[in-house]
Design a protein around this motif. Structure first.
Motif, short mmCIF file in Angstrom:
data_model
loop_
_atom_site.label_atom_id
_atom_site.label_comp_id
_atom_site.label_asym_id
_atom_site.label_seq_id
_atom_site.Cartn_x
_atom_site.Cartn_y
_atom_site.Cartn_z
N VAL A 120 5.88 2.64 12.29
CA VAL A 120 6.20 1.86 11.09
C VAL A 120 7.16 2.67 10.24
CG1 VAL A 120 5.30 0.88 8.96
CG2 VAL A 120 4.01 0.64 11.08
N TYR A 121 8.24 2.01 9.83
CA TYR A 121 9.25 2.66 8.99
C TYR A 121 9.25 2.01 7.61
CZ TYR A 121 11.07 4.82 13.19
OH TYR A 121 11.20 5.56 14.33
N LEU A 122 9.29 2.86 6.59
CA LEU A 122 9.37 2.43 5.20
C LEU A 122 10.59 3.09 4.56
CD1 LEU A 122 5.64 2.97 4.16
CD2 LEU A 122 6.73 0.79 4.65
N ASN A 123 10.99 2.59 3.40
CA ASN A 123 12.08 3.26 2.68
C ASN A 123 11.52 4.47 1.93
OD1 ASN A 123 11.00 2.41 0.18
ND2 ASN A 123 12.26 0.56 0.17
N LYS A 125 11.25 5.21 -1.28
CA LYS A 125 10.37 4.89 -2.42
C LYS A 125 8.96 4.53 -1.92
CE LYS A 125 9.74 1.40 -6.01
NZ LYS A 125 10.21 0.13 -6.52
N ASP A 126 8.89 3.66 -0.90
CA ASP A 126 7.59 3.22 -0.40
C ASP A 126 6.86 4.34 0.34
OD1 ASP A 126 8.16 0.78 -1.48
OD2 ASP A 126 8.64 -0.20 0.42
N LEU A 127 7.60 5.20 0.98
CA LEU A 127 6.99 6.33 1.69
C LEU A 127 6.29 7.27 0.71
CD1 LEU A 127 6.75 7.10 4.63
CD2 LEU A 127 8.83 8.44 4.43
N LYS A 128 6.85 7.40 -0.49
CA LYS A 128 6.25 8.27 -1.51
C LYS A 128 4.96 7.68 -2.08
CE LYS A 128 10.55 10.43 -3.02
NZ LYS A 128 11.52 10.55 -4.12
N ARG A 129 4.84 6.35 -2.08
CA ARG A 129 3.69 5.71 -2.71
C ARG A 129 2.72 5.07 -1.71
NH1 ARG A 129 5.71 0.06 -5.41
NH2 ARG A 129 6.95 -0.68 -3.68
N VAL A 130 2.93 5.32 -0.43
CA VAL A 130 2.09 4.70 0.60
C VAL A 130 0.62 5.14 0.44
CG1 VAL A 130 2.45 6.48 2.39
CG2 VAL A 130 1.98 4.14 3.07
N PRO A 131 -0.33 4.21 0.54
CA PRO A 131 -1.75 4.58 0.42
C PRO A 131 -2.19 5.45 1.61
CG PRO A 131 -1.45 2.18 0.26
CD PRO A 131 -0.14 2.77 0.65
N ASP A 132 -3.17 6.27 1.38
CA ASP A 132 -3.68 7.17 2.43
C ASP A 132 -4.23 6.39 3.62
OD1 ASP A 132 -3.01 9.36 0.90
OD2 ASP A 132 -4.99 9.50 -0.05
N ASN A 133 -4.79 5.22 3.38
CA ASN A 133 -5.41 4.44 4.46
C ASN A 133 -4.47 3.41 5.08
OD1 ASN A 133 -5.29 2.68 2.30
ND2 ASN A 133 -7.36 1.89 2.58
N PHE A 134 -3.17 3.57 4.89
CA PHE A 134 -2.18 2.58 5.36
C PHE A 134 -2.29 2.36 6.87
CE2 PHE A 134 2.24 1.44 6.65
CZ PHE A 134 2.34 0.24 5.98
N ASP A 153 16.22 4.14 4.71
CA ASP A 153 16.71 3.54 3.47
C ASP A 153 17.56 2.30 3.69
OD1 ASP A 153 15.33 5.19 1.71
OD2 ASP A 153 16.83 6.78 1.89
N SER A 154 17.68 1.88 4.96
CA SER A 154 18.31 0.57 5.19
C SER A 154 17.32 -0.55 4.84
CB SER A 154 18.76 0.43 6.64
OG SER A 154 17.63 0.36 7.51
N ILE A 155 16.04 -0.16 4.70
CA ILE A 155 14.99 -1.11 4.31
C ILE A 155 14.87 -1.05 2.79
CG2 ILE A 155 12.56 -1.73 4.57
CD1 ILE A 155 12.56 0.08 7.11
N THR A 156 15.15 -2.15 2.12
CA THR A 156 15.04 -2.17 0.65
C THR A 156 13.60 -2.38 0.22
OG1 THR A 156 15.53 -4.52 0.57
CG2 THR A 156 17.39 -3.00 0.30
N SER A 157 12.85 -3.11 1.02
CA SER A 157 11.44 -3.37 0.74
C SER A 157 10.81 -3.92 2.01
CB SER A 157 11.30 -4.38 -0.40
OG SER A 157 12.09 -5.52 -0.15
N GLY A 158 9.46 -3.79 2.10
CA GLY A 158 8.79 -4.23 3.32
C GLY A 158 8.80 -3.10 4.34
N PHE A 159 8.68 -3.45 5.62
CA PHE A 159 8.65 -2.42 6.67
C PHE A 159 9.26 -2.95 7.96
CE2 PHE A 159 4.76 -4.83 7.29
CZ PHE A 159 4.63 -4.91 8.67
N ILE A 160 9.51 -2.01 8.87
CA ILE A 160 9.96 -2.36 10.22
C ILE A 160 9.02 -1.64 11.18
CG2 ILE A 160 11.80 -2.09 11.93
CD1 ILE A 160 13.84 -2.39 9.68
N LEU A 161 8.54 -2.37 12.18
CA LEU A 161 7.70 -1.80 13.24
C LEU A 161 8.57 -1.72 14.48
CD1 LEU A 161 4.96 -0.92 14.46
CD2 LEU A 161 4.53 -3.36 14.93
N LYS A 162 8.73 -0.48 15.01
CA LYS A 162 9.57 -0.28 16.20
C LYS A 162 8.71 0.25 17.33
CE LYS A 162 13.88 0.79 13.79
NZ LYS A 162 14.94 1.78 13.58
N ASN A 163 8.95 -0.31 18.50
CA ASN A 163 8.33 0.20 19.73
C ASN A 163 9.42 0.20 20.78
OD1 ASN A 163 6.77 0.92 21.89
ND2 ASN A 163 5.33 -0.78 21.72
#
Length: 193
Positions: A120-123, A125-134, A153-163
């Motif tokens: 899971v990729y976050l930007n 800002k979101d990576l800094k505030r991600v909950p511990d149990n994410f 940082d190409s993600i402005t909000s939300g997430f991308i799941l890559k496999n």
């Protein structure tokens, strides 16, 4: 009066009568020609008047149609602008949700993904505030993924799941773009009742 004078007088009278008759015939013929010309001029005038009125009506109708089209296009353009503003306002609102609400929204977006693995990729800002149990919360939803420590940082909000090469783009702009028509319908109903 002598016979010669009588004959001359008769010839003169006959000539004068013929001349008078010719004048009458000529006057009658001229009057007929004049009457026919007046009638023809009247018909030409009526035809010209009809054509002028018909042409004026066509021009008026064409201008009205053009005006209606311009009005409709302006209305559609204004509506499109207002809907675009509303969509941007929705996106802006979603991106600025409080942390707890924001991540609850991410979990809701992750539900339909189902059984997936990956990263899971976050930007930033979101990576800094991600909950511990994410990661464990995603696991409860069937997504067995690790959280990338490198921000995307190409993600402005939300997430991308890559496999590998497979990617589930759950960024807010992507979701909004995917469901744009539905969102526009909802916004349109609210803005243009």
């Amino acid at each position: 009066m002598s016979n010669g004078e009588k004959i001359l007088s008769g010839i003169r009278q006959e000539c004068e009568d013929k001349i008078a008759a010719l004048h009458q015939e000529t006057d009658a013929a001229c009057q007929e020609i004049l009457d026919a010309a007046k009638q023809q001029a009247g018909e030409i005038t009526k035809t010209a008047q009809f054509q002028l009125e018909e042409q004026s009506a066509k021009l008026l109708k064409a201008h009205q149609s053009k005006s209606e089209l311009e009005k409709r296009n302006m209305l559609l353009k204004t509506r499109r602008t207002e809907i675009d503003k509303a969509v941007q306002a929705v996106l802006h609102y979603m991106e600025r949700l409080p942390d707890k609400v924001y991540f609850e929204l991410l979990y809701q977006l992750a539900k339909p993904i189902g059984e997936k693995n990956g990263t899971v990729y976050l930007n930033r800002k979101d990576l800094k505030r991600v909950p511990d149990n994410f990661e464990s919360r995603l696991g409860e939803l069937g997504i067995h993924a690790s959280l990338s420590k490198t921000p995307d940082d190409s993600i402005t909000s939300g997430f991308i799941l890559k496999n590998g090469d497979v990617e589930e783009n759950m960024s807010f702009p992507s979701i909004i773009a995917e469901r744009r028509e539905e969102i526009e319908d909802l916004i349109g109903k609210e803005l243009f009742r």
